[in-house]
Design a protein around this motif. Structure first.
Motif, PDB file in Angstrom:
ATOM      1  N   THR A  25      10.102   6.989 -34.338  1.00  8.76           N
ATOM      2  CA  THR A  25      10.795   7.461 -35.527  1.00  8.76           C
ATOM      3  C   THR A  25       9.839   8.313 -36.341  1.00  8.76           C
ATOM      4  OG1 THR A  25      10.143   5.498 -36.812  1.00  8.76           O
ATOM      5  CG2 THR A  25      12.255   5.400 -35.637  1.00  8.76           C
TER       6      THR A  25
ATOM      7  N   GLY B  16       7.503   9.085 -39.041  1.00 15.05           N
ATOM      8  CA  GLY B  16       6.685   8.182 -39.840  1.00 15.05           C
ATOM      9  C   GLY B  16       5.772   7.334 -38.976  1.00 15.05           C
ATOM     10  N   ASN B  17       6.197   7.010 -37.740  1.00 16.03           N
ATOM     11  CA  ASN B  17       5.305   6.246 -36.866  1.00 16.03           C
ATOM     12  C   ASN B  17       4.789   7.103 -35.715  1.00 16.03           C
ATOM     13  OD1 ASN B  17       7.377   6.435 -34.982  1.00 16.03           O
ATOM     14  ND2 ASN B  17       7.478   4.241 -34.560  1.00 16.03           N
ATOM     15  N   ASN B  18       5.015   8.427 -35.813  1.00 12.01           N
ATOM     16  CA  ASN B  18       4.656   9.313 -34.710  1.00 12.01           C
ATOM     17  C   ASN B  18       3.332  10.053 -34.927  1.00 12.01           C
ATOM     18  OD1 ASN B  18       5.683  10.843 -36.788  1.00 12.01           O
ATOM     19  ND2 ASN B  18       6.736  12.300 -35.464  1.00 12.01           N
TER      20      ASN B  18
ATOM     21  N   HIS C 258      -0.940   9.239 -36.205  1.00  9.46           N
ATOM     22  CA  HIS C 258      -1.996   8.344 -36.673  1.00  9.46           C
ATOM     23  C   HIS C 258      -3.279   9.135 -36.921  1.00  9.46           C
ATOM     24  CE1 HIS C 258       0.693   5.448 -34.728  1.00  9.46           C
ATOM     25  NE2 HIS C 258       0.050   4.470 -35.338  1.00  9.46           N
TER      26      HIS C 258
ATOM     27  N   THR D   8      -0.062  -3.372 -42.946  1.00 10.90           N
ATOM     28  CA  THR D   8       0.619  -4.033 -41.831  1.00 10.90           C
ATOM     29  C   THR D   8      -0.152  -3.772 -40.545  1.00 10.90           C
ATOM     30  OG1 THR D   8       2.766  -3.746 -42.895  1.00 10.90           O
ATOM     31  CG2 THR D   8       2.767  -4.231 -40.536  1.00 10.90           C
TER      32      THR D   8
ATOM     33  N   SER E 135      -0.540  -3.756 -36.724  1.00 12.81           N
ATOM     34  CA  SER E 135       0.275  -3.773 -35.508  1.00 12.81           C
ATOM     35  C   SER E 135      -0.545  -4.167 -34.288  1.00 12.81           C
ATOM     36  CB  SER E 135       0.912  -2.394 -35.270  1.00 12.81           C
ATOM     37  OG  SER E 135      -0.070  -1.377 -35.265  1.00 12.81           O
TER      38      SER E 135
ATOM     39  N   GLU F 122      -5.052  -1.053 -34.628  1.00 10.33           N
ATOM     40  CA  GLU F 122      -4.055  -0.122 -35.151  1.00 10.33           C
ATOM     41  C   GLU F 122      -3.308  -0.780 -36.301  1.00 10.33           C
ATOM     42  OE1 GLU F 122      -1.758   2.224 -32.188  1.00 10.33           O
ATOM     43  OE2 GLU F 122      -0.021   1.282 -33.137  1.00 10.33           O
TER      44      GLU F 122
ATOM     45  N   SER G 127      -0.944   0.135 -40.349  1.00 14.20           N
ATOM     46  CA  SER G 127      -0.519   1.006 -41.444  1.00 14.20           C
ATOM     47  C   SER G 127      -1.119   0.455 -42.728  1.00 14.20           C
ATOM     48  CB  SER G 127       1.010   1.042 -41.566  1.00 14.20           C
ATOM     49  OG  SER G 127       1.600   1.570 -40.400  1.00 14.20           O
TER      50      SER G 127
ATOM     51  N   GLY H 159       1.331   3.159 -46.431  1.00  9.07           N
ATOM     52  CA  GLY H 159       2.194   3.575 -45.341  1.00  9.07           C
ATOM     53  C   GLY H 159       1.575   4.585 -44.394  1.00  9.07           C
TER      54      GLY H 159
ATOM     55  N   ASN I 176      -0.626   5.629 -41.213  1.00  7.16           N
ATOM     56  CA  ASN I 176      -0.953   5.003 -39.934  1.00  7.16           C
ATOM     57  C   ASN I 176      -2.378   5.345 -39.501  1.00  7.16           C
ATOM     58  OD1 ASN I 176       1.743   4.049 -39.693  1.00  7.16           O
ATOM     59  ND2 ASN I 176       2.366   6.032 -38.884  1.00  7.16           N
TER      60      ASN I 176
END
Length: 320
Positions: free
Chosen positions: A260, A262-264, A266, A289, A291, A305, A307, A311, A313
Motif C-alpha cells: 500500500t 506508505g509501506n512501499n 524505507h 511499531t 515489524s 525493520e 515504523s 510513521g 519506515n
C-alpha cells in the motif's frame, strides 16, 4: 538453517495424536501469515514434487480452506480444512479432510483435527501442533500414508520460503562502510521505475544489475516460483545524486506482500558496528511499531525493520 531449529515429531498411540514442535527463524507476524494466507500456503504446504493450489479460503471460525495438491502428472488430490476456533496470532484449530472439488468429505479416509499454537521467542517462532484422530486405526493409516515424511518436507518448504522472503532485503555490499540508502517496493513496476530513474540520473545499475525471481535456483531448496512473477525484479541498486543508493524490489501478492502507499518505501541505514545498529534501532523505534526486531538474517546481515512514531519506515542493516 534447519539444523539449528527445534523439530520434534512424536506419535502417541495411547491418545491417537501426533505431537509436533517446529521452530522457524522468523518473527510471529511472518509465520502466522505463512500458515493463514492462501497465497503463502500455496508455496509450501505440499511436499515436493506436489504443489498446493487454493480454490477458496475463508479464514474465520466456521470458515473453510478448500484446496488440492497437484501431482507432476496433473492429478488433483482435494482436501479441506474447516476452521473451528481462531485466536489471532496465538492459535487456531481446524478439522482437515480428504474431499472432492465441492468440499464433500471422503468418509473412507481419516480426518485430522489440527490444534496449532504459535509462540515467539528471541526472534524465532515455535509452532506447537497437536493432530488428533478418532481412532488408533485412523492414526496408523495416516502414518502409513507417509504423513511424517510429507509434513517434514512441507515444513522445509516453509524454511525456504522464509529464507527467500529475507533475501528480498539483501544488499550487494561487501564491507561495513556506513551508508544510507532508500529501499523501494513496487507492485510489478520495479523494472519500469528503475529504468526511468536510470535515464534521469544518467547512472548504471550496481553489481549484477536487475536480479529476478526466476533467477532463484531450484537447487537451493526454494519452493517453485510462480510463472506470473518469474520476470519480476528481486533486487536492483542504482546510485543517484551524491552517491545515494536507490534499492528496489517487486512485492507480489504471490510472495505474501500486501503493498500500500506508505509501506512501499524505507530509509535503510547501514551502520559501521552492531552496537551502533542496536542504538539506532532502539532509539528510533521508541513509541513506534516494530515489524521485525534486530536479528541475524540468512543473507549475512544483522537486520531490523520498523515504523517510527511519526510513521516513517526504517531498516537497520549491519553487514556481518
Amino acid at each position: 538453517m534447519k539444523n539449528h531449529l527445534l523439530f520434534n515429531f512424536i506419535v502417541n498411540k495411547e491418545n491417537n495424536t501426533v505431537n509436533i514442535q517446529r521452530e522457524f527463524a522468523a518473527n510471529l507476524d511472518l509465520v502466522w501469515d505463512a500458515w493463514t494466507k492462501p497465497e503463502i500456503l500455496d508455496q509450501w504446504w505440499a511436499p515436493k514434487p506436489y504443489r498446493t493450489v487454493t480454490k477458496s479460503m475463508d479464514f474465520r471460525e466456521g470458515g473453510t480452506w478448500l484446496y488440492y495438491m497437484l501431482s507432476p502428472e496433473n492429478d488433483k488430490h482435494w482436501c479441506k480444512n474447516d476452521y473451528i476456533k481462531i485466536d489471532p496470532k496465538k492459535s487456531y484449530s481446524g478439522l482437515d479432510a480428504f474431499c472432492d472439488e465441492n468440499g464433500v468429505t471422503n468418509k473412507d479416509m481419516p480426518r485430522t483435527q489440527w490444534n496449532n499454537t504459535f509462540t515467539e521467542n528471541a526472534n524465532k517462532t515455535l509452532v506447537s501442533i497437536v493432530a488428533t484422530y478418532e481412532s488408533l486405526a485412523d492414526l496408523e493409516k495416516i502414518i502409513a500414508l507417509g504423513f511424517q515424511q510429507g509434513f517434514t518436507m512441507a515444513l522445509e518448504n516453509l524454511d525456504a520460503y522464509i529464507e527467500q522472503k529475507f533475501k528480498l532485503r539483501s544488499e550487494l555490499k561487501l564491507d561495513n562502510t556506513p551508508r544510507v540508502t532508500t529501499y523501494l517496493n513496487f507492485d510489478g513496476k520495479t523494472e519500469e521505475a528503475f529504468n526511468f530513474y536510470k535515464k534521469v540520473f544518467k547512472t548504471e545499475f550496481s553489481g549484477k544489475g536487475m536480479q529476478r525471481f526466476g533467477d532463484i535456483s531450484s537447487d537451493a531448496g526454494h519452493p517453485p516460483i510462480a510463472d506470473a512473477i518469474k520476470k519480476m525484479v528481486l533486487h536492483v541498486e542504482l546510485p543517484i545524486t551524491g552517491n545515494h543508493i536507490l534499492m528496489g524490489t517487486d512485492a507480489p501478492k504471490e510472495m505474501g506482500f500486501t503493498l500500500t502507499k506508505g509501506n512501499n518505501m524505507h530509509l535503510c541505514i547501514e551502520p559501521e558496528t552492531r552496537e551502533e545498529a542496536d542504538r539506532l534501532f532502539n532509539e528510533l523505534s521508541v513509541d513506534g511499531t516494530v515489524s521485525m526486531p534486530m536479528a541475524d538474517m540468512f543473507f549475512g546481515a544483522y537486520f531490523g525493520e520498523f515504523s517510527d512514531k511519526y510513521g516513517i519506515n526504517w531498516m537497520i542493516n549491519y553487514k556481518n
